[in-house]
Design an enzyme around this catalytic site. Structure first.
Site, PDB file in Angstrom:
ATOM      1  N   ASP A 180      -2.785   2.533  -6.148  1.00 47.55           N
ATOM      2  CA  ASP A 180      -1.782   2.618  -5.090  1.00 47.55           C
ATOM      3  C   ASP A 180      -1.704   1.405  -4.174  1.00 47.55           C
ATOM      4  O   ASP A 180      -1.004   1.443  -3.153  1.00 47.55           O
ATOM      5  CB  ASP A 180      -2.009   3.875  -4.249  1.00 47.55           C
ATOM      6  CG  ASP A 180      -3.359   3.866  -3.537  1.00 47.55           C
ATOM      7  OD1 ASP A 180      -4.242   3.080  -3.943  1.00 47.55           O
ATOM      8  OD2 ASP A 180      -3.529   4.649  -2.590  1.00 47.55           O
ATOM      9  N   GLU A 181      -2.365   0.322  -4.505  1.00 46.97           N
ATOM     10  CA  GLU A 181      -2.251  -0.871  -3.664  1.00 46.97           C
ATOM     11  C   GLU A 181      -2.500  -2.136  -4.477  1.00 46.97           C
ATOM     12  O   GLU A 181      -3.200  -2.127  -5.481  1.00 46.97           O
ATOM     13  CB  GLU A 181      -3.189  -0.813  -2.463  1.00 46.97           C
ATOM     14  CG  GLU A 181      -4.659  -0.752  -2.798  1.00 46.97           C
ATOM     15  CD  GLU A 181      -5.543  -0.785  -1.567  1.00 46.97           C
ATOM     16  OE1 GLU A 181      -5.250  -1.551  -0.626  1.00 46.97           O
ATOM     17  OE2 GLU A 181      -6.553  -0.049  -1.551  1.00 46.97           O
ATOM     18  N   ASP A 229       0.853  -1.183   0.000  1.00 47.99           N
ATOM     19  CA  ASP A 229       0.000   0.000   0.000  1.00 47.99           C
ATOM     20  C   ASP A 229       0.893   1.238   0.000  1.00 47.99           C
ATOM     21  O   ASP A 229       1.668   1.465   0.931  1.00 47.99           O
ATOM     22  CB  ASP A 229      -0.889  -0.015   1.249  1.00 47.99           C
ATOM     23  CG  ASP A 229      -2.013   1.005   1.172  1.00 47.99           C
ATOM     24  OD1 ASP A 229      -2.164   1.652   0.124  1.00 47.99           O
ATOM     25  OD2 ASP A 229      -2.741   1.146   2.169  1.00 47.99           O
TER      26      ASP A 229
END
Length: 366
Positions: A108-109, A14
């Site tokens: 983003d993860e 993350d």
């Protein structure tokens, strides 16, 4: 029992304050200052905030007005989604140096299954550390990670040592880790569900574990079985490299509230055009069109219609969206409009893979 299950080595990576961190990367003068992506002093919604801004209570989905009230020194920057996508691709390229079992959740993860990996490294913790180091050295951004035997625990663990840290929950530590975990930390338990659990005397994983499955089914419906299993460390969902969306949408938050349907029709045409581009690019069509309306008082209204045929072109989508707009009288001025398409032609693939995701393109007028 956990010991009876196939033990995977799952990493959840993350990125830390991703959008804001990219802005700081491209403009070092912003570092150390409270920063919000999206929003504005007058209008808009915060899409992301850096850790300096979070100290003042600034959070994503907060109005720009409230963010400015909480933090008078905050700096607002316009979102640059193309840039975020560009950086995200670079990060995913690093992931694929270790495994092809990469399941992105957003820009983003992502989940990585490194049970068997390209480096032949038996330690998922060391792989996570190496990946985080490479992201920092090659791209200049910080990432956090959670490592454990399944996606659920890895996801929860990745939040423990943020920012720029990682946490490993080994197989023999899983049950104890979950028992002492605050119920608010359980992935899938939102604010409303947490409050409901509190009223039922459920504050920790241990409290949840003590409730029989019949009790959980009665109070939480289909989610009851999910809670019953995850608190026992059981979550068999595999890392799926190709997640098939069940819905595709586009929406827009306006710089000024709209009270005229004429102006709304103009915005709907733009949104339908954006949605058409996404559908054609993905070769997706669908039957169920949903119009999303968020009013100036933040109340939300959705209206849907299912067509007898698949559609993907702007004209048909817009025609139905207009029909839905006029279906009921507007309750207030409007701050956001969105159109989504569901009941997709990917349904058979979705059933086969049991994937369950939603793809939405969010834009702000700033």
């Amino acid at each position: 029992m956990i010991s009876d299950l196939p033990l995977r080595k799952i990493i959840h990576v993350d990125m830390d304050a991703f959008y804001a961190s990219v802005e700081e990367l491209d403009n070092p003068e912003l570092k150390g200052k409270p920063l919000a992506v999206g929003g504005s002093e007058k209008r808009g919604v915060v899409s992301a905030a850096n850790y300096e801004a979070r100290k003042y209570g600034v959070r994503s989905a907060m109005s720009g007005y409230l963010a400015k009230k909480n933090c008078p020194e905050i700096i607002f920057v316009k979102p640059r989604y193309n840039r975020y996508k560009e950086i995200s691709k670079q990060i995913r390229a690093i992931f694929h140096d270790y495994t092809d079992l990469v399941e992105p959740l957003s820009l983003d993860e992502a989940y990585l299954d490194v049970t068997i990996n390209k480096k032949g490294n038996p330690s998922a913790s060391l792989i996570a550390k190496e990946i985080r180091l490479r992201i920092f050295e090659e791209i200049g951004l910080a990432a956090s990670a959670g490592i454990s035997i399944n996606k659920f625990i890895a996801k929860v663990a990745s939040d423990f040592n943020k920012p720029n840290g990682q946490k490993t929950v080994n197989p023999e530590e899983v049950l104890e880790f979950l028992e002492v975990l605050d119920i608010r930390k359980f992935y899938g338990v939102g604010k409303v569900t947490a409050q409901k659990m509190y009223k039922l005397g459920i504050f920790t994983g241990k409290d949840l574990k003590e409730k029989p499955i019949e009790f959980l089914d009665e109070h939480f419906g289909k989610s009851g079985k999910y809670y019953y299993h995850v608190v026992r460390g059981i979550h068999n969902s595999e890392v799926k490299p190709h997640r098939i969306p069940k819905s595709v949408g586009a929406e827009r938050t306006f710089s000024e509230n709209l009270s005229s349907e004429i102006f709304m029709l103009d915005r709907l045409e733009q949104i339908a055009e954006e949605l058409e581009r996404r559908l054609l690019k993905s070769k997706i069509s669908g039957k169920t069109i949903t119009l999303k309306i968020k009013y100036s008082d933040f109340t939300l209204n959705t209206r849907s219609k299912t067509l007898p045929y698949f559609v993907s072109n702007k004209a048909l989508i817009l025609e139905t969206a207009k029909e839905l707009l006029y279906q009921e009288q507007l309750q207030n001025s409007v701050r956001l409009l969105g159109i989504s398409l569901a009941n997709l032609n990917t349904e058979k693939k979705k059933v086969a893979s049991k994937a369950d995701s939603v793809s939405v393109q969010l834009k702000f007028e700033l």
